[in-house]
Design an enzyme around this catalytic site. Structure first.
Site, PDB file in Angstrom:
ATOM      1  N   CYS A 133       0.887  -1.162   0.153  1.00 33.84           N
ATOM      2  CA  CYS A 133       0.062  -0.028   0.069  1.00 33.84           C
ATOM      3  C   CYS A 133       0.999   1.259  -0.099  1.00 33.84           C
ATOM      4  CB  CYS A 133      -1.007   0.117   1.065  1.00 33.84           C
ATOM      5  SG  CYS A 133      -2.318   1.237   1.019  1.00 33.84           S
TER       6      CYS A 133
ATOM      7  N   HIS B  20      -3.231  -5.650   1.252  1.00 40.56           N
ATOM      8  CA  HIS B  20      -2.651  -5.647   2.431  1.00 40.56           C
ATOM      9  C   HIS B  20      -2.628  -7.321   2.555  1.00 40.56           C
ATOM     10  CE1 HIS B  20      -2.299  -1.581   4.032  1.00 40.56           C
ATOM     11  NE2 HIS B  20      -3.140  -1.566   3.205  1.00 40.56           N
TER      12      HIS B  20
ATOM     13  N   GLU C 250      -0.890  -8.661   5.039  1.00 45.79           N
ATOM     14  CA  GLU C 250      -0.779  -8.783   6.502  1.00 45.79           C
ATOM     15  C   GLU C 250      -2.308  -8.776   7.002  1.00 45.79           C
ATOM     16  OE1 GLU C 250      -1.046  -4.381   6.002  1.00 45.79           O
ATOM     17  OE2 GLU C 250      -0.245  -6.285   4.836  1.00 45.79           O
TER      18      GLU C 250
END
Length: 231
Positions: free
Chosen positions: A86, A203, A205
């Site tokens: 990002c 993302h 994660e």
């Protein structure tokens, strides 16, 4: 394999990445402050999401001047693994580690939702454990995720198989409707010519634990660990 997660003033996904790498992937991981010149012998670097330096001037425009990014550039030039997520992707383009730029979303609004991305190549450490054409569900959360580049750069990315992810439908179709931000040719992630630097807007994660409802993103980190084990 030791990971380093950068911290800039305004980063807000650094702790998420640190948690996933350390607690879920069970890998050694450390935080690296933006003023540091030392990457502490890390094998891979994560440039996390957030709003580095408040996104003043442009997203990533100030972060590229931080001492740690000079160290990251040298690290990448030597073949070290770098993933920018990002805002991290934006920083990598501003730093010249990846081509193109990230502009404001086509709809001029912040978007935060799960999306589907299709794996376009497995010829990279970040996707070597995946299958070409498979679809991952990973969330996005950005205002400036509209990837753009000139025609020559786009042609080069295609010729060199450097488009790593594209926004797609759940069954893997590349459509206008599947594109959340207007990114050219539905591009969600690209790598450098050396294939050791990846920038992606989604993302991973945030899609790495069952508690979050999505786990596809964790496979990208698993691929990195697997690639390093083969070196």
């Amino acid at each position: 394999m030791k990971f380093g997660v950068l911290i800039f003033p305004g980063s807000n996904c650094d702790h998420d990445a640190h948690w996933v790498l350390g607690q879920v992937a069970k890998q050694p991981v450390t935080f690296l402050w933006h003023e540091s010149h030392d990457l502490e012998n890390c094998d891979a670097i994560v440039v996390p999401g957030g709003f580095a330096y408040g996104d003043y001037l442009r997203t990533g425009a100030i972060a590229k001047f931080s001492p740690v990014m000079e160290a990251v550039r040298k690290f990448a030039d030597k073949g070290g693994l770098v993933i920018g997520i990002c805002n991290g992707f934006q920083i990598l383009t501003e730093s010249g580690l990846l081509p193109g730029a990230l502009l404001r979303n086509e709809g001029l609004k912040y978007i935060c939702k799960p999306v589907n991305i299709r794996v376009e190549t497995t010829d990279a450490p970040f996707t070597q454990g995946l299958k070409k054409g498979e679809v991952l569900q990973v969330p996005i959360g950005h205002m400036e995720g509209n990837y753009v580049c000139d025609d020559a750069t786009l042609a080069e990315l295609k010729k060199q198989d450097r488009i790593v992810f594209r926004y797609a439908t759940p069954d893997g179709q590349i459509t206008r409707e599947a594109n959340p931000n207007g990114s050219i040719e539905n591009i969600a992630g690209i790598c450098n010519e050396g294939r050791n630097v990846l920038g992606m807007m989604p993302h991973p994660e945030r899609a790495s634990e069952n508690e979050l409802g999505m786990t596809d993103g964790f496979r990208i980190f698993e691929s990195m660990v697997g690639a390093m084990a083969k070196r």
